[in-house]
Each structure stands twice: as C-alpha cells, then as structure tokens.
Design an enzyme around this catalytic site. Structure first.
Site, short mmCIF file in Angstrom:
data_model
loop_
_atom_site.label_atom_id
_atom_site.label_comp_id
_atom_site.label_asym_id
_atom_site.label_seq_id
_atom_site.Cartn_x
_atom_site.Cartn_y
_atom_site.Cartn_z
N TRP A 30 34.96 24.30 -16.07
CA TRP A 30 34.14 23.64 -17.08
C TRP A 30 34.85 22.44 -17.70
CZ3 TRP A 30 33.37 27.41 -21.87
CH2 TRP A 30 34.59 27.67 -22.48
N THR A 54 39.69 32.07 -16.03
CA THR A 54 40.26 31.02 -16.88
C THR A 54 39.48 29.72 -16.73
OG1 THR A 54 42.44 32.02 -16.57
CG2 THR A 54 42.37 29.75 -17.40
N GLU A 55 39.02 29.16 -17.86
CA GLU A 55 38.30 27.88 -17.88
C GLU A 55 37.10 27.87 -16.93
OE1 GLU A 55 39.12 25.94 -20.16
OE2 GLU A 55 41.13 26.58 -20.71
N LEU A 56 36.51 29.05 -16.72
CA LEU A 56 35.36 29.22 -15.82
C LEU A 56 35.64 28.78 -14.39
CD1 LEU A 56 32.21 28.25 -17.96
CD2 LEU A 56 33.35 30.46 -17.72
#
Length: 394
Positions: free
Chosen positions: A298, A146-148
């Site tokens: 990120w 999730t979200e890097l």
C-alpha cells in the site's frame, strides 16, 4: 443487500535505533534509543491510542454491536505497550471483550520476511498469533502482511499457515478495469479470499482530511457517506494506519469528530453495515481470481516494494541481514533472535528510501534521519556489530 464497510487499522511502533557510531562496533551491543521509543510512544498513546480506543468503544456500545472494526498490532508495538504503557493493552482488551473487534495476524516484527525467508516468515506469524492469544484471548483467522505486501506466492504461503482471509491493496496496476469493492481469491489457492483496500476512499481520511488545499475540504461524515453510497460493489475496505487519528492528523483538524459521527451517519442511512474481515469473507463469495505475480503493497504511488527495496543501499542491508538466518537457526539464542527480529522491522529500510518526488514528503514525515545515507550508515554499523556477535557464537 446492504453495502458492507470494513474498517481496519494498523498499529505499529518500531524499535528505533540509537545513534550507533563506527567506534561502538564490537564494544556496545545495545542498539535501541530507549528514550525516543518511550517518549514517542507515550505521546502517541495520549494523542491517538487511548482517545481513539475510547471513541470506538463508545460507538460499539451506542450501536449495540452493529459497529465493528479490526486491528493488526505488531509484536514490536505490543512489547512497547507492555514496557511503557500497559494501559493501552487494557484498553484493547476492553475492545476485544465487546466481540465487535477482530484482531488480525501479521509478522511479529513488522518485517519483510515474506520476501526473503519462508521459515522466518512462518516463525514470526506463529509468534504473533501466540502473542495475540496470550494478551486478548482470541484466535486470529485473518491475515495482513506488513504494509499489505502481497503476491500470489505469499498468499499461497499464508493459506498453508491456515488462514482463509487476507488483506491487501487494490493497486490499480493489478486491478485494471476491476473494482476493489468485491471479494477476490488467490490465483494459486482459490480458497484464500482477498479483501482489497479502496485506496482512494481510505486516503481521503488518512492523508487528505486536514489538507485545506484539497478541493473536497472540509470532509464531513455526510459527504463521505454519499461517496460510499456511490461506490460500486459489495464492500468498501477502508484500511489505514491507526496513528492517522491524533498523530498524523491532529485532533484540532476535527478528525475525532469525523470518526465519532461516521458510525451514526452510515448506520442511520440504512444502506450500510459494518463487518470485520473474517465476517466479510464468510458472507461474500469471490467474483474472480486475482493474479499478482510480483509483490504489491500500500506504499507510495507505485504500490510495490520499492519503498523498502528500491535502491542499492536497502538491498545491501536487506541481503546482509537475511544472510544470517541459517547461522541464527544453528545458534538458537533468544537474545540474538530478538535483536534479529527488531533489525528486520521494515521501518529501518524505509528510512533509507531515496525517493524525492511525489512521495518524498511522506518519507520525510516518518524519518528521524536527515538523509537516507545517514540511516544506512547507522543501520550498517549496528548490523556489523550484530554480525560479529553471531560469528562469535558459530
């Protein structure tokens, strides 16, 4: 050797919560704004998913398989596609059939489970992997959290689940003098290869493309090709939200024309080849280990997890939710598990973010609430009802 370009798109739609008042607690356990979820999804389907999928399919056919892309699609988004827009599933199936598209594993509910519950993290990854296999008949071999979100320990857990490739952010504070344009390995598990997002070149498309005040405006495929050509390293990883195309960046700004021209320009240049994450991992060796003791992502300028866990409101909601994991395991009720999953979606915590400086506009853009405090109150009302339901079953 040609420079590799890895295009990756994140597809996610949360289960948005309805206005849930204090007096609903204990009386009404339907938490979701079905009208908003259906309306928003159908809008994004028409503005982004269908036209972009068709554009990519045409590019793959035009270039005889030399153009390749990758996706991760959250389970929450897949559920909404099945419920409200099955034509999107069919569109992704056509992409899958080309053999030029890689689907990545992730957490089913686009959650922060990797930061709290190893068991729940593994459960969601397995659930998502099974869903991708069911819908697209492909086995996922690469992973994006999730979200890097990534750290040494998260990467080690991902490796233990059988993945050999993972995507994350080329955050400046962990890269130092090193370039994100190479393959690296996990500090704890050297066999886990890491692909790092080139955030500058990715954000040129995702955030700056339509900004007329940007000194590089307008961005053309030819100009962008020259930037990629000048970038050092073996591979340029361009990772962004799929909703960039047509939703965040409206069609009138030329974003679709840019993406239509990009494969032609890069492949016509002769210095580039498109690769999927697993292909890049198999063809490139790591240039070194990457030490990431604290979680990165990120999001925002800090590239950490403060977008979701940066204030006391977010931490309180997060801790109260994951405190229920053991009880839910004992009860093992599929309806409760489903609600628990949707309440884990990182979006709910993102809406509670109190950053109002450099990243404030980004948070406001995706926030249905007027203030973070309204988001917190609404979420905690829902969570209070959910806790009552769990406790009644124990």
């Amino acid at each position: 050797m040609k420079k590799k370009v890895c295009l990756y798109f994140q597809v996610h739609q949360p289960a948005r919560l309805r206005l849930y008042r204090f007096f609903d607690i204990g009386k009404d356990s339907h938490y979701y704004d079905d009208f908003a979820n259906r309306t928003i999804l159908k809008r994004v389907v028409q503005k982004c998913y269908l036209p972009m999928n068709e554009l990519l399919l045409e590019a793959i056919g035009k270039h005889n398989g030399d153009f390749k892309v990758s996706f991760s699609i959250s389970g929450s988004a897949l559920e909404q596609f099945e419920r409200y827009a099955p034509e999107v599933i069919d569109s992704f199936k056509r992409l899958a059939e080309t053999g030029c598209v890689e689907f990545l594993s992730e957490t089913y509910y686009h959650s922060l489970a990797s930061l709290s519950s190893p068991a729940e993290f593994k459960h969601q990854v397995e659930k998502h992997k099974a869903k991708i296999k069911e819908l697209f008949d492909v086995d996922t071999t690469a992973f994006r959290n999730t979200e890097l979100i990534y750290s040494d320990s998260i990467g080690s857990a991902v490796y233990d689940m059988g993945f050999k490739t993972m995507l994350t952010e080329g955050a400046r504070h962990i890269m130092g003098w090193r370039s994100p344009n190479y393959v690296y390995s996990n500090d704890m598990q050297p066999d886990l290869k890491l692909l790092l997002r080139n955030y500058s070149l990715s954000d040129d498309i995702a955030f700056r493309f339509s900004n007329r005040a940007w000194e590089e405006y307008p961005l053309t495929a030819e100009k962008y090709c020259s930037w990629l050509n000048a970038a050092e390293g073996d591979i340029v990883n361009l990772f962004m939200d799929y909703e960039t195309f047509g939703e965040h960046q409206d069609a009138f700004c030329g974003i679709f024309d840019f993406m239509k021209a990009l494969p032609d320009v890069l492949l016509g240049n002769g210095n580039f080849e498109f690769v999927t994450p697993s292909q890049a991992s198999s063809e490139l060796e790591p240039v070194g280990d990457l030490s990431v003791p604290e979680a990165i992502s990120w999001a925002d300028e800090e590239r950490d997890v403060t977008a979701w866990l940066g204030n006391s409101l977010q931490k309180d909601a997060f801790n109260k939710l994951y405190h229920l994991t053991e009880k839910l395991s004992i009860i093992d009720d599929p309806v409760l598990w489903s609600d628990f999953g949707h309440l884990q979606e990182s979006d709910h915590l993102y809406y509670m973010c109190t950053k109002f400086f450099s990243d404030g506009e980004i948070h406001k853009r995706f926030n249905p609430y007027d203030t973070p405090y309204e988001a917190f109150i609404n979420y905690m009302n829902v969570l209070s009802d959910f806790i009552i339901r769990v406790n009644e079953r124990c």
